[in-house]
Write a protein that holds these residues in place. Sequence first.
Motif, mmCIF file in Angstrom:
data_model
loop_
_atom_site.group_PDB
_atom_site.id
_atom_site.type_symbol
_atom_site.label_atom_id
_atom_site.label_comp_id
_atom_site.label_asym_id
_atom_site.label_seq_id
_atom_site.Cartn_x
_atom_site.Cartn_y
_atom_site.Cartn_z
ATOM 1 N N ASP A 140 4.341 -5.618 4.250
ATOM 2 C CA ASP A 140 3.551 -5.721 5.475
ATOM 3 C C ASP A 140 3.340 -7.199 5.820
ATOM 4 O O ASP A 140 2.628 -7.907 5.121
ATOM 5 N N PRO A 178 1.180 -8.031 1.361
ATOM 6 C CA PRO A 178 1.064 -6.790 0.584
ATOM 7 C C PRO A 178 2.320 -5.945 0.732
ATOM 8 O O PRO A 178 3.049 -6.055 1.719
ATOM 9 N N LYS A 231 1.285 -0.061 -4.972
ATOM 10 C CA LYS A 231 0.804 -1.079 -4.036
ATOM 11 C C LYS A 231 0.735 -2.385 -4.803
ATOM 12 O O LYS A 231 0.447 -2.411 -5.997
ATOM 13 N N THR A 264 7.225 3.846 -3.069
ATOM 14 C CA THR A 264 7.234 4.932 -4.045
ATOM 15 C C THR A 264 8.392 4.723 -5.010
ATOM 16 O O THR A 264 9.446 4.203 -4.632
ATOM 17 N N GLU A 306 -1.419 -1.365 -8.215
ATOM 18 C CA GLU A 306 -1.885 0.017 -8.245
ATOM 19 C C GLU A 306 -0.709 0.970 -8.387
ATOM 20 O O GLU A 306 0.301 0.814 -7.717
ATOM 21 N N CYS A 307 -0.855 1.925 -9.275
ATOM 22 C CA CYS A 307 0.124 3.002 -9.452
ATOM 23 C C CYS A 307 -0.638 4.320 -9.394
ATOM 24 O O CYS A 307 -1.604 4.502 -10.130
ATOM 25 N N TYR A 328 1.456 -7.020 -4.126
ATOM 26 C CA TYR A 328 1.618 -8.130 -3.197
ATOM 27 C C TYR A 328 2.760 -9.033 -3.641
ATOM 28 O O TYR A 328 3.159 -9.035 -4.807
ATOM 29 N N SER A 387 3.255 6.393 -6.329
ATOM 30 C CA SER A 387 3.111 5.448 -5.223
ATOM 31 C C SER A 387 2.597 4.141 -5.820
ATOM 32 O O SER A 387 1.810 4.141 -6.773
ATOM 33 N N LYS A 425 3.904 -1.774 -0.292
ATOM 34 C CA LYS A 425 3.644 -0.438 -0.816
ATOM 35 C C LYS A 425 4.971 0.291 -0.888
ATOM 36 O O LYS A 425 5.939 -0.081 -0.207
#
Length: 161
Positions: free
Chosen positions: A155, A129, A101, A133, A85-86, A103, A99, A131
Amino acid sequence: MRSKYTHVEEETFNVQEPEIDELITNVVESFIELLNKIEECRDSVQEEVESGITSRVYGYISQETFNNIDILSTHHYIEHSEVEECNLVQIDSNSIVVSIKGYLEVVQDYGSSSDRASGEGATINSTFPFKGTVRISAYKIPEDFEIEIDELEVDTDSWYE
Protein backbone atom coordinates in the motif's frame (compact mmCIF):
# COMPACT_ATOMS: atom_id res chain seq x y z
CA MET A 1 -26.70 -61.42 32.18
CA ARG A 2 -25.99 -57.94 33.56
CA SER A 3 -22.48 -56.61 33.76
CA LYS A 4 -21.38 -55.58 37.22
CA TYR A 5 -19.87 -52.43 35.63
CA THR A 6 -23.26 -51.23 34.37
CA HIS A 7 -24.58 -50.48 37.83
CA VAL A 8 -21.46 -49.48 39.70
CA GLU A 9 -21.56 -49.71 43.46
CA GLU A 10 -18.82 -48.98 45.99
CA GLU A 11 -18.00 -52.66 46.23
CA THR A 12 -17.57 -53.04 42.44
CA PHE A 13 -13.94 -51.89 42.35
CA ASN A 14 -13.06 -52.63 45.95
CA VAL A 15 -10.87 -49.51 46.28
CA GLN A 16 -10.46 -47.59 49.51
CA GLU A 17 -11.09 -43.83 49.82
CA PRO A 18 -7.40 -42.76 50.20
CA GLU A 19 -6.45 -44.80 47.14
CA ILE A 20 -9.29 -43.21 45.14
CA ASP A 21 -8.06 -39.73 46.07
CA GLU A 22 -4.53 -40.63 44.98
CA LEU A 23 -5.77 -42.06 41.67
CA ILE A 24 -7.87 -38.95 40.99
CA THR A 25 -4.91 -36.69 41.77
CA ASN A 26 -2.65 -38.71 39.45
CA VAL A 27 -5.20 -38.65 36.62
CA VAL A 28 -5.76 -34.88 36.94
CA GLU A 29 -2.01 -34.16 37.09
CA SER A 30 -1.38 -36.37 34.06
CA PHE A 31 -4.16 -34.64 32.13
CA ILE A 32 -2.76 -31.19 32.98
CA GLU A 33 0.69 -32.37 31.86
CA LEU A 34 -0.81 -33.62 28.58
CA LEU A 35 -2.50 -30.24 27.99
CA ASN A 36 0.79 -28.44 28.67
CA LYS A 37 2.61 -30.68 26.18
CA ILE A 38 -0.07 -30.01 23.56
CA GLU A 39 0.37 -26.26 24.11
CA GLU A 40 4.18 -26.58 23.87
CA CYS A 41 3.83 -28.52 20.63
CA ARG A 42 1.40 -25.95 19.21
CA ASP A 43 3.76 -23.10 20.16
CA SER A 44 6.70 -24.90 18.57
CA VAL A 45 4.82 -25.46 15.31
CA GLN A 46 3.61 -21.84 15.34
CA GLU A 47 7.16 -20.52 15.82
CA GLU A 48 8.45 -22.71 12.98
CA VAL A 49 5.65 -21.63 10.65
CA GLU A 50 6.03 -17.92 11.47
CA SER A 51 9.79 -18.14 10.99
CA GLY A 52 9.28 -19.90 7.66
CA ILE A 53 6.72 -17.31 6.55
CA THR A 54 9.03 -14.43 7.46
CA SER A 55 11.94 -16.01 5.61
CA ARG A 56 9.85 -16.83 2.53
CA VAL A 57 8.28 -13.35 2.42
CA TYR A 58 11.71 -11.74 2.68
CA GLY A 59 12.99 -13.90 -0.20
CA TYR A 60 9.92 -13.09 -2.28
CA ILE A 61 10.15 -9.36 -1.60
CA SER A 62 13.85 -9.21 -2.41
CA GLN A 63 13.21 -10.70 -5.87
CA GLU A 64 9.90 -9.04 -6.70
CA THR A 65 9.38 -5.64 -8.31
CA PHE A 66 6.36 -3.81 -6.96
CA ASN A 67 5.21 -1.46 -9.70
CA ASN A 68 3.44 0.86 -7.28
CA ILE A 69 6.78 1.43 -5.48
CA ASP A 70 8.82 1.44 -8.69
CA ILE A 71 6.96 4.43 -10.16
CA LEU A 72 7.69 6.61 -7.12
CA SER A 73 11.42 7.14 -7.75
CA THR A 74 14.23 6.75 -10.24
CA HIS A 75 15.67 3.80 -8.31
CA HIS A 76 14.70 2.03 -5.13
CA TYR A 77 15.59 -0.94 -3.03
CA ILE A 78 13.91 -2.62 -0.12
CA GLU A 79 16.17 -2.27 2.87
CA HIS A 80 14.06 -4.27 5.32
CA SER A 81 10.78 -6.13 5.56
CA GLU A 82 8.92 -7.24 8.64
CA VAL A 83 5.97 -9.59 9.00
CA GLU A 84 4.10 -8.23 12.01
CA GLU A 85 0.95 -10.32 11.97
CA CYS A 86 -0.02 -13.84 10.91
CA ASN A 87 -3.65 -14.94 11.15
CA LEU A 88 -5.06 -18.33 10.34
CA VAL A 89 -7.62 -18.15 7.52
CA GLN A 90 -8.26 -21.78 6.60
CA ILE A 91 -7.06 -25.31 7.26
CA ASP A 92 -7.88 -28.26 5.04
CA SER A 93 -6.30 -31.66 4.44
CA ASN A 94 -3.68 -30.24 2.05
CA SER A 95 -2.81 -26.79 3.25
CA ILE A 96 -2.99 -24.01 5.78
CA VAL A 97 -3.84 -20.51 4.55
CA VAL A 98 -2.52 -17.59 6.59
CA SER A 99 -3.11 -13.88 6.09
CA ILE A 100 -0.10 -11.70 6.78
CA LYS A 101 0.50 -8.00 7.43
CA GLY A 102 3.75 -6.15 7.72
CA TYR A 103 5.79 -3.32 6.34
CA LEU A 104 8.62 -2.58 3.94
CA GLU A 105 11.38 -0.08 4.56
CA VAL A 106 12.26 1.32 1.15
CA VAL A 107 15.17 3.53 0.07
CA GLN A 108 14.12 5.71 -2.85
CA ASP A 109 16.77 7.38 -4.98
CA TYR A 110 16.06 10.36 -7.21
CA GLY A 111 18.56 11.06 -9.95
CA SER A 112 21.62 9.03 -10.84
CA SER A 113 24.47 8.21 -8.45
CA SER A 114 26.51 11.04 -9.96
CA ASP A 115 23.53 13.40 -9.46
CA ARG A 116 23.34 12.42 -5.81
CA ALA A 117 27.14 12.74 -5.41
CA SER A 118 27.00 16.30 -6.80
CA GLY A 119 24.03 17.24 -4.62
CA GLU A 120 21.55 17.24 -7.52
CA GLY A 121 19.70 14.07 -6.52
CA ALA A 122 18.09 12.89 -3.32
CA THR A 123 17.53 9.79 -1.26
CA ILE A 124 14.36 9.32 0.78
CA ASN A 125 13.58 6.53 3.22
CA SER A 126 9.93 5.43 3.24
CA THR A 127 7.88 2.77 4.95
CA PHE A 128 4.94 1.07 3.26
CA PRO A 129 2.55 -1.48 4.75
CA PHE A 130 1.83 -4.73 2.96
CA LYS A 131 -0.71 -7.49 3.30
CA GLY A 132 -1.19 -10.82 1.63
CA THR A 133 -1.90 -14.49 1.99
CA VAL A 134 0.41 -17.47 2.09
CA ARG A 135 -0.38 -21.14 1.62
CA ILE A 136 1.56 -23.74 3.59
CA SER A 137 1.56 -27.39 2.57
CA ALA A 138 0.07 -29.04 5.65
CA TYR A 139 1.49 -32.50 5.18
CA LYS A 140 5.10 -31.39 5.72
CA ILE A 141 4.70 -29.45 8.96
CA PRO A 142 6.75 -28.82 11.00
CA GLU A 143 9.82 -29.81 8.98
CA ASP A 144 10.50 -29.00 5.33
CA PHE A 145 7.14 -27.38 4.78
CA GLU A 146 6.56 -25.44 1.58
CA ILE A 147 5.23 -21.90 1.63
CA GLU A 148 3.67 -20.30 -1.42
CA ILE A 149 2.78 -16.64 -1.50
CA ASP A 150 -0.70 -16.39 -3.02
CA GLU A 151 -0.72 -12.61 -3.11
CA LEU A 152 1.18 -9.68 -1.64
CA GLU A 153 -0.04 -6.11 -1.94
CA VAL A 154 2.01 -3.09 -0.96
CA ASP A 155 0.00 0.00 0.00
CA THR A 156 1.70 3.20 -1.23
CA ASP A 157 -1.30 5.49 -0.60
CA SER A 158 0.60 7.32 2.18
CA TRP A 159 3.05 8.57 -0.46
CA TYR A 160 0.33 10.63 -2.09
CA GLU A 161 -0.96 12.27 1.11
